[in-house]
Design an enzyme around this catalytic site. Sequence first.
Site, PDB file in Angstrom:
ATOM      1  N   TYR A 479       0.979  -1.185  -0.077  1.00 39.62           N
ATOM      2  CA  TYR A 479       0.013  -0.028   0.104  1.00 39.62           C
ATOM      3  C   TYR A 479       0.707   1.247  -0.074  1.00 39.62           C
ATOM      4  O   TYR A 479       1.123   1.801  -0.873  1.00 39.62           O
ATOM      5  CB  TYR A 479      -0.982  -0.056   1.244  1.00 39.62           C
ATOM      6  CG  TYR A 479      -1.933   1.122   1.124  1.00 39.62           C
ATOM      7  CD1 TYR A 479      -3.175   0.934   0.347  1.00 39.62           C
ATOM      8  CD2 TYR A 479      -1.933   2.273   1.824  1.00 39.62           C
ATOM      9  CE1 TYR A 479      -3.945   1.958   0.191  1.00 39.62           C
ATOM     10  CE2 TYR A 479      -2.922   3.217   1.934  1.00 39.62           C
ATOM     11  CZ  TYR A 479      -3.742   3.347   1.027  1.00 39.62           C
ATOM     12  OH  TYR A 479      -4.867   4.157   0.772  1.00 39.62           O
ATOM     13  N   SER A 559      -6.382   0.687  -4.416  1.00 38.75           N
ATOM     14  CA  SER A 559      -6.573   2.320  -4.175  1.00 38.75           C
ATOM     15  C   SER A 559      -5.061   2.929  -4.231  1.00 38.75           C
ATOM     16  O   SER A 559      -4.548   3.032  -5.240  1.00 38.75           O
ATOM     17  CB  SER A 559      -7.164   2.495  -2.898  1.00 38.75           C
ATOM     18  OG  SER A 559      -7.551   3.807  -2.674  1.00 38.75           O
ATOM     19  N   ASP A 643     -17.523   3.586  -8.250  1.00 33.78           N
ATOM     20  CA  ASP A 643     -16.433   3.879  -7.340  1.00 33.78           C
ATOM     21  C   ASP A 643     -16.314   5.640  -7.338  1.00 33.78           C
ATOM     22  O   ASP A 643     -16.085   5.867  -8.302  1.00 33.78           O
ATOM     23  CB  ASP A 643     -15.131   3.411  -7.782  1.00 33.78           C
ATOM     24  CG  ASP A 643     -14.172   3.557  -6.564  1.00 33.78           C
ATOM     25  OD1 ASP A 643     -14.206   4.539  -5.795  1.00 33.78           O
ATOM     26  OD2 ASP A 643     -12.954   3.024  -6.683  1.00 33.78           O
ATOM     27  N   HIS A 678     -15.583   1.411  -4.375  1.00 32.91           N
ATOM     28  CA  HIS A 678     -14.436   1.223  -4.032  1.00 32.91           C
ATOM     29  C   HIS A 678     -13.947   0.049  -3.087  1.00 32.91           C
ATOM     30  O   HIS A 678     -12.831  -0.309  -3.054  1.00 32.91           O
ATOM     31  CB  HIS A 678     -14.065   2.521  -3.231  1.00 32.91           C
ATOM     32  CG  HIS A 678     -12.617   2.940  -3.100  1.00 32.91           C
ATOM     33  ND1 HIS A 678     -11.686   2.995  -4.087  1.00 32.91           N
ATOM     34  CD2 HIS A 678     -11.725   2.828  -2.044  1.00 32.91           C
ATOM     35  CE1 HIS A 678     -10.502   3.221  -3.890  1.00 32.91           C
ATOM     36  NE2 HIS A 678     -10.396   3.110  -2.472  1.00 32.91           N
TER      37      HIS A 678
END
Length: 716
Positions: A479, A559, A643, A678
């Site tokens: 991430y 993301s 999203d 999302h």
Amino acid sequence: MKKYLLLLAWAAAIIACKSLPKKEHITVNYPKTHTSETVDTYFGTSVADPYRWLEDDMSEETGAWVKAQNEVTFGYLEKIPFRNALKERLEKLWNYEKLGSPFKEGDYTYFYKNNGLQNQYVLYRKKGDGEEEVFLDPNTFSEDGTTSLAGLSFTKDGSLAAYLISEGGSDWRKAIVIDTETKQVVEDTLTDIKFSGISWKGNEGFYYSSYDKPEGSELSAKTDQHKVYYHKMGTSQKEDQLVYGGVAAEKHRYIGASVTEDERYLVITASVSTSGNKLFIKDLSKPESGLVTIVGDTDSDNYIIENEGSKLYIVTNRKAPNKKIVTVDAENPGEENWVDFIPETENVLTAGTGGGYFFAEYMVDAISKVFQYDYDGKLIREVKLPGVGSASGFGGKKENKEFYFSFTNYIIPGSSYKYNVETGEYTSYWKPDIDFDSDAYESNQVFFTSKDGTKVPMIITHKKGLQRNGKNPTILYGYGGFNISLTPAFSIANAVWLEQGGIYAVPNLRGGGEYGKKWHDAGTKMQKQNVFDDFIAAGEYLIENDYTSSEYLAIRGGSNGGLLVGATMTQRPDLMKVALPAVGVLDMLRYHTFTAGAGWAYDYGTSEESKEMFEYLKGYSPVHNVKEGVAYPATLVTTGDHDDRVVPAHSFKFAAELQAKQAGDDPTLIRIETNAGHGAGTPVSKTIEQYADIFAFTLYNMGFEALPNKAGKSGK
């Protein structure tokens, strides 16, 4: 991209092997994606944007493109022989009862439960030793399970509850108020609520936050002026009182409102980005009083965790990158009057309160340690956790002398424990009955060296007895942003991956919060490349130490992690065999023009702020760095058509660039989930289908002709 967004698990199970002979490859005929002559100019530099038209999510043309892409992608996936077997295994492993930790509201004890494959968790309750009953069943909110429960707040006496729903995965919410005894709706439904909780003021009404409804598409139009409202029971929403955010001086992208447990103070936080906030309070016992400023800038993160009368307890990273707790009197709450209560340490603090105590949870190399303090700041004990992993839930109401916490790691499914605050003892409350043998697997933490010499931790999980021969299929998940920490947590999907003999590796990249604000800042703006370098170094470590090789390596992230995958695969397409960017931020020159994207500028900067920032962003923006003549790894881009956090146009444009420029034989496909957002609230049925497709795509493109736990691998 708030944290609650990222406590979501975007990890997937991916199985790798050598490339199939060309005759085995499924032929892909991509839909024609036309280009336009759109050009933007940044500081004298012209930048073409040939797929700008895909940003219009309301157009029939974009809708037709989505349909055509899905026909190709699902046509490809349907030809993979073991796709259904993966889905069946996922369904079988997923099908166990799951129980959330109980919590008390009024006369009832509430808890969430899923009988196994229900699309959404059901909220149950019981009074004393009475029979349990269904209180809210989100599975009845819509026929296809895509309307989810997105928030819940009770009055202090438990007689009223307001709950938020999300439709199709959107961040826009509706609020419904019910009488908890009768379960009957007692107010008109409130609409157009976004990035908000519900905080009650007695039984009279509640505070919430929202934006004015944007012109054009509510799924992609920019929203940047958050406002706090007070809804008085018995009145219509159009009469709601604007509390904060309505004038230019109060303009912020994110504003939160909450009432302290004793209902004395209204607390307002105001942010222009996802890091740093102003902090205000209002004494509700003095109706004519105004807001009092505690912190008047956005240079630090600050929130009130507790109060005793006018004594405030504030968690802050102001001049304390790893956070600390300070106290101050509400009458003179300025920083100059702050007194350390729990000082900063070398480890990052997360704090909670419950049962008349404070609980300080520290991350020590991403592993939880928990300490209990009294209201004088005296250390009572270290809580000895059930193992090495992640603990959560240390907190509750002040009068409750028992509460529940949960514990998990990469191989142990989440379990709940009942904790006695006075003795420090706890007992097992619930453990899952799952068809997975945790004892057959192991997790080990290693430290590798990034490009600039920084030491970065990584946890590697696999079956016991694994041979390091460079041939183990491996997924590298990351991430690296927004101060979000990746701590060990069990995933059903990852369990399927581990069953197949795979390695699952998670590095704690810069940009995250594992080592506090300094670690976060080291992966932001003009230092964002550090995050990609860390991820690349993690892959190289796995290869150099014979865990795997490039032919057996897959990378995944969602993301901000989708950006990570997009940047890594365009910078080092030779490093991995498969790339899986999910709901990614992929157009770094225009991300801030959609929905609340401008709030991410603390991490990214924007293309408009300076020539240097523009050039830096353009240098790694995945959409702008797909090049002709390069063989990219097999890629499955995933997104949702609803999203409205990271709009799907990012993924659309990236997939179009890859399809137009891919020089190799590996497919570059996009899977667009319809009526999905999302990630939060996604129905279980859709989640299982998504993972089955991701696994099947990856296995097939890495050379598997059958599931590895049923048959051998193909070879050249």
